[in-house]
Scaffold this motif. Sequence first.
Motif, PDB file in Angstrom:
ATOM      1  N   GLU A  95       0.537  -1.377   0.412  1.00 39.22           N
ATOM      2  CA  GLU A  95      -0.479  -0.241   0.225  1.00 39.22           C
ATOM      3  C   GLU A  95       0.916   1.186  -0.228  1.00 39.22           C
ATOM      4  OE1 GLU A  95      -2.232  -3.074   0.495  1.00 39.22           O
ATOM      5  OE2 GLU A  95      -0.892  -3.024   1.994  1.00 39.22           O
ATOM      6  N   VAL A  96       1.877   1.167   0.655  1.00 34.43           N
ATOM      7  CA  VAL A  96       2.871   2.159   0.473  1.00 34.43           C
ATOM      8  C   VAL A  96       3.534   2.654  -0.804  1.00 34.43           C
ATOM      9  CG1 VAL A  96       4.825   3.402   1.456  1.00 34.43           C
ATOM     10  CG2 VAL A  96       3.415   1.961   3.476  1.00 34.43           C
ATOM     11  N   ALA A  97       3.824   1.186  -1.799  1.00 37.70           N
ATOM     12  CA  ALA A  97       4.637   1.646  -2.797  1.00 37.70           C
ATOM     13  C   ALA A  97       3.082   2.254  -3.406  1.00 37.70           C
ATOM     14  CB  ALA A  97       4.864   0.082  -3.214  1.00 37.70           C
ATOM     15  N   LYS A  98       2.046   1.397  -3.401  1.00 33.28           N
ATOM     16  CA  LYS A  98       1.510   1.974  -4.300  1.00 33.28           C
ATOM     17  C   LYS A  98       1.694   3.306  -4.093  1.00 33.28           C
ATOM     18  CE  LYS A  98      -4.016   1.489  -5.816  1.00 33.28           C
ATOM     19  NZ  LYS A  98      -4.639   0.587  -5.302  1.00 33.28           N
ATOM     20  N   ALA A  99       0.883   4.175  -3.344  1.00 33.70           N
ATOM     21  CA  ALA A  99       0.047   5.715  -2.721  1.00 33.70           C
ATOM     22  C   ALA A  99       1.826   6.253  -2.908  1.00 33.70           C
ATOM     23  CB  ALA A  99       0.201   5.931  -1.299  1.00 33.70           C
ATOM     24  N   ALA A 100       2.845   6.106  -2.740  1.00 31.93           N
ATOM     25  CA  ALA A 100       4.069   6.570  -3.437  1.00 31.93           C
ATOM     26  C   ALA A 100       4.146   6.609  -4.896  1.00 31.93           C
ATOM     27  CB  ALA A 100       5.863   6.535  -2.416  1.00 31.93           C
ATOM     28  N   GLY A 101       4.305   5.697  -5.481  1.00 33.14           N
ATOM     29  CA  GLY A 101       4.338   6.153  -6.957  1.00 33.14           C
ATOM     30  C   GLY A 101       5.819   4.865  -7.290  1.00 33.14           C
ATOM     31  N   ALA A 154      13.894   2.257   1.479  1.00 34.21           N
ATOM     32  CA  ALA A 154      13.925   3.238   1.718  1.00 34.21           C
ATOM     33  C   ALA A 154      13.409   2.976   3.609  1.00 34.21           C
ATOM     34  CB  ALA A 154      12.463   4.489   1.659  1.00 34.21           C
ATOM     35  N   LEU A 155      12.909   2.611   3.925  1.00 37.82           N
ATOM     36  CA  LEU A 155      12.388   2.675   5.453  1.00 37.82           C
ATOM     37  C   LEU A 155      12.924   1.460   6.035  1.00 37.82           C
ATOM     38  CD1 LEU A 155       8.308   1.719   4.514  1.00 37.82           C
ATOM     39  CD2 LEU A 155       9.503   3.371   4.819  1.00 37.82           C
ATOM     40  N   ASN A 156      14.346   1.250   5.583  1.00 38.83           N
ATOM     41  CA  ASN A 156      15.161   0.283   6.088  1.00 38.83           C
ATOM     42  C   ASN A 156      16.580   0.728   6.464  1.00 38.83           C
ATOM     43  OD1 ASN A 156      16.931  -1.396   7.077  1.00 38.83           O
ATOM     44  ND2 ASN A 156      16.362  -3.651   5.311  1.00 38.83           N
ATOM     45  N   ASP A 157      16.630   1.154   7.635  1.00 40.25           N
ATOM     46  CA  ASP A 157      17.656   2.230   8.121  1.00 40.25           C
ATOM     47  C   ASP A 157      19.124   1.656   8.153  1.00 40.25           C
ATOM     48  OD1 ASP A 157      16.591   4.043   9.574  1.00 40.25           O
ATOM     49  OD2 ASP A 157      16.745   3.577  10.951  1.00 40.25           O
ATOM     50  N   ALA A 158      19.042   0.561   7.406  1.00 42.17           N
ATOM     51  CA  ALA A 158      20.648  -0.033   6.740  1.00 42.17           C
ATOM     52  C   ALA A 158      20.841  -0.993   5.504  1.00 42.17           C
ATOM     53  CB  ALA A 158      19.981  -2.076   7.331  1.00 42.17           C
ATOM     54  N   THR A 159      19.796  -0.246   4.965  1.00 41.61           N
ATOM     55  CA  THR A 159      20.196  -0.038   3.037  1.00 41.61           C
ATOM     56  C   THR A 159      19.230   1.022   3.290  1.00 41.61           C
ATOM     57  OG1 THR A 159      17.485  -1.229   2.391  1.00 41.61           O
ATOM     58  CG2 THR A 159      19.646  -2.695   3.107  1.00 41.61           C
ATOM     59  N   SER A 160      19.006   2.358   3.490  1.00 41.66           N
ATOM     60  CA  SER A 160      18.508   3.022   2.944  1.00 41.66           C
ATOM     61  C   SER A 160      19.639   4.343   2.067  1.00 41.66           C
ATOM     62  CB  SER A 160      18.208   4.358   4.135  1.00 41.66           C
ATOM     63  OG  SER A 160      19.300   4.622   5.017  1.00 41.66           O
ATOM     64  N   ASP A 161      20.944   3.285   2.472  1.00 39.81           N
ATOM     65  CA  ASP A 161      22.145   4.275   1.373  1.00 39.81           C
ATOM     66  C   ASP A 161      21.394   4.290   0.059  1.00 39.81           C
ATOM     67  OD1 ASP A 161      22.423   2.010   1.791  1.00 39.81           O
ATOM     68  OD2 ASP A 161      24.857   2.731   2.161  1.00 39.81           O
ATOM     69  N   ARG A 162      20.842   3.083  -0.125  1.00 44.96           N
ATOM     70  CA  ARG A 162      20.684   2.814  -1.432  1.00 44.96           C
ATOM     71  C   ARG A 162      19.198   3.793  -2.364  1.00 44.96           C
ATOM     72  NH1 ARG A 162      20.069  -4.316  -1.294  1.00 44.96           N
ATOM     73  NH2 ARG A 162      22.123  -4.064   0.197  1.00 44.96           N
ATOM     74  N   VAL A 163      18.885   4.235  -1.375  1.00 42.55           N
ATOM     75  CA  VAL A 163      17.340   5.138  -1.634  1.00 42.55           C
ATOM     76  C   VAL A 163      18.095   6.786  -1.898  1.00 42.55           C
ATOM     77  CG1 VAL A 163      15.267   5.426  -2.273  1.00 42.55           C
ATOM     78  CG2 VAL A 163      16.026   3.416  -1.788  1.00 42.55           C
ATOM     79  N   ASN A 164      17.184   7.279  -3.301  1.00 44.12           N
ATOM     80  CA  ASN A 164      18.477   8.608  -2.893  1.00 44.12           C
ATOM     81  C   ASN A 164      17.653   9.665  -2.081  1.00 44.12           C
ATOM     82  OD1 ASN A 164      16.180  10.590  -4.183  1.00 44.12           O
ATOM     83  ND2 ASN A 164      16.505   9.805  -5.744  1.00 44.12           N
ATOM     84  N   VAL A 199       4.919   9.134   3.214  1.00 42.71           N
ATOM     85  CA  VAL A 199       4.165   8.460   2.554  1.00 42.71           C
ATOM     86  C   VAL A 199       3.047   7.739   3.571  1.00 42.71           C
ATOM     87  CG1 VAL A 199       2.967   7.167   0.897  1.00 42.71           C
ATOM     88  CG2 VAL A 199       3.909   9.014   0.156  1.00 42.71           C
ATOM     89  N   ALA A 200       4.247   6.942   4.033  1.00 47.35           N
ATOM     90  CA  ALA A 200       4.214   5.951   4.863  1.00 47.35           C
ATOM     91  C   ALA A 200       3.540   6.379   6.256  1.00 47.35           C
ATOM     92  CB  ALA A 200       5.809   4.855   5.682  1.00 47.35           C
ATOM     93  N   LYS A 201       3.809   7.443   7.006  1.00 46.40           N
ATOM     94  CA  LYS A 201       3.467   7.677   8.057  1.00 46.40           C
ATOM     95  C   LYS A 201       2.123   8.687   7.802  1.00 46.40           C
ATOM     96  CE  LYS A 201       4.417  11.813  11.515  1.00 46.40           C
ATOM     97  NZ  LYS A 201       5.922  12.631  11.853  1.00 46.40           N
ATOM     98  N   ASP A 202       1.970   8.761   6.827  1.00 47.40           N
ATOM     99  CA  ASP A 202       0.336   9.493   6.879  1.00 47.40           C
ATOM    100  C   ASP A 202      -0.628   8.141   6.177  1.00 47.40           C
ATOM    101  OD1 ASP A 202       1.078  12.041   6.853  1.00 47.40           O
ATOM    102  OD2 ASP A 202       1.611  11.999   4.289  1.00 47.40           O
ATOM    103  N   LEU A 203       0.204   7.144   6.208  1.00 46.52           N
ATOM    104  CA  LEU A 203      -0.969   5.797   5.759  1.00 46.52           C
ATOM    105  C   LEU A 203      -1.573   5.310   7.247  1.00 46.52           C
ATOM    106  CD1 LEU A 203       0.244   4.609   1.923  1.00 46.52           C
ATOM    107  CD2 LEU A 203      -2.165   5.614   2.746  1.00 46.52           C
ATOM    108  N   GLY A 204      -0.503   5.395   8.176  1.00 50.96           N
ATOM    109  CA  GLY A 204      -0.262   4.958   9.730  1.00 50.96           C
ATOM    110  C   GLY A 204       0.230   3.292   9.512  1.00 50.96           C
ATOM    111  N   TYR A 205       1.519   3.402   8.378  1.00 49.68           N
ATOM    112  CA  TYR A 205       2.580   2.114   8.094  1.00 49.68           C
ATOM    113  C   TYR A 205       3.310   1.539   8.976  1.00 49.68           C
ATOM    114  CZ  TYR A 205       5.900  -1.063   7.220  1.00 49.68           C
ATOM    115  OH  TYR A 205       7.188  -1.607   6.315  1.00 49.68           O
TER     116      TYR A 205
END
Length: 339
Positions: free
Chosen positions: A9-15, A24-34, A44-50
């Motif tokens: 649901e987060v992926a769909k809402a964030a496009g 993006a949500l994993n601190d250990a691999t967040s450097d793989r995403v700008n 988006v995850a926070k807004d959706l209550g993920y």
Amino acid sequence: MTTKVGIREVAKAAGVSITTVSHALNDATSDRVNRKTQEHVRAVAKDLGYTPNRLASGLRNQRSQIIGLVSDQITTTPFAGAMIRGAQETAYQRGYLLMVLNSGLDNDLEKHEIQTLQQHQVDGIVYARMYHQGVTVPEELYEVPTVLLDAASADSSISSVVPDEIAAAESAVEILAAAGHTRIGMINNIDDIPATHGRLEGYRNALLRNGLPEDPRLVASAVSDTVGGRQAAAQLLSLPDRPTALFCFNDRMAMGAYQSASAAGLRIPEDLSVVGMDNLELIADALWPGLTTVALPHYEMGCWAVTRLLDDIEKPGTPPGQKKLICPVIERGSVAPPR
């Protein structure tokens, strides 16, 4: 019924893709995403209550997302509990649950607690003490990532965090020297512990730094409670050339110094300046005038211990480190220039 929001649901809402959300949500691999995408996905995850599925995450990473804290008497003391608060808040911020166990100085119980934590497959253990002391690390702790809290070991293979006792005492004496005092006494503890030796060393260092002579008669030692402080202060204040200021091992001894000063007809701070250590607010704030003291960084030590433990868990192979934390001065009304 409320539907639980998942990563899809987060992926769909964030496009973005599910993989991008995971990184993006994993601190250990967040450097793989700008950074921009990372901030967008997290918003988006926070807004959706993920909320992340910690069980699934733990299975993927082979971690329980749980760490233990084994202490001797911290949970029963009025001020060292800040260690637990710092440890809990840091663990929560990193997505971990902290389990706190108190042995009450029962060695058999402590061993049982450590083994129980290991049986529950905790990812690591913080081994904590009520006050700064040297410890022999239990053999069981070498089987799991471990950090010592308010304790130190001769074995430098385990990380540890303690207050900087020497620098703390130097700060206390500097306050008195800066106010103009040249005869500064010290009321010390009699126990053979790091704080006793470190604070005496800091006292001597500060005298030397300020060009003040070291007079052995100006150091009195006693049991580190109010009665001991009262007795030691009475001894120093009965000297023909008494000190005009006192640095006390802790706030309880400082309270005893207040009592001796009153019995001798001396006013604080007009006739005698006093600095304590611990910032035990039940005493420091209750005394009149309020006691200037040096605070022990209990909360900060709890934060550091858990941060270091989780870094060791998530990035194994990091060399161990021994940390000494600065102790801040809390100024109140017990210091003034000498007459």
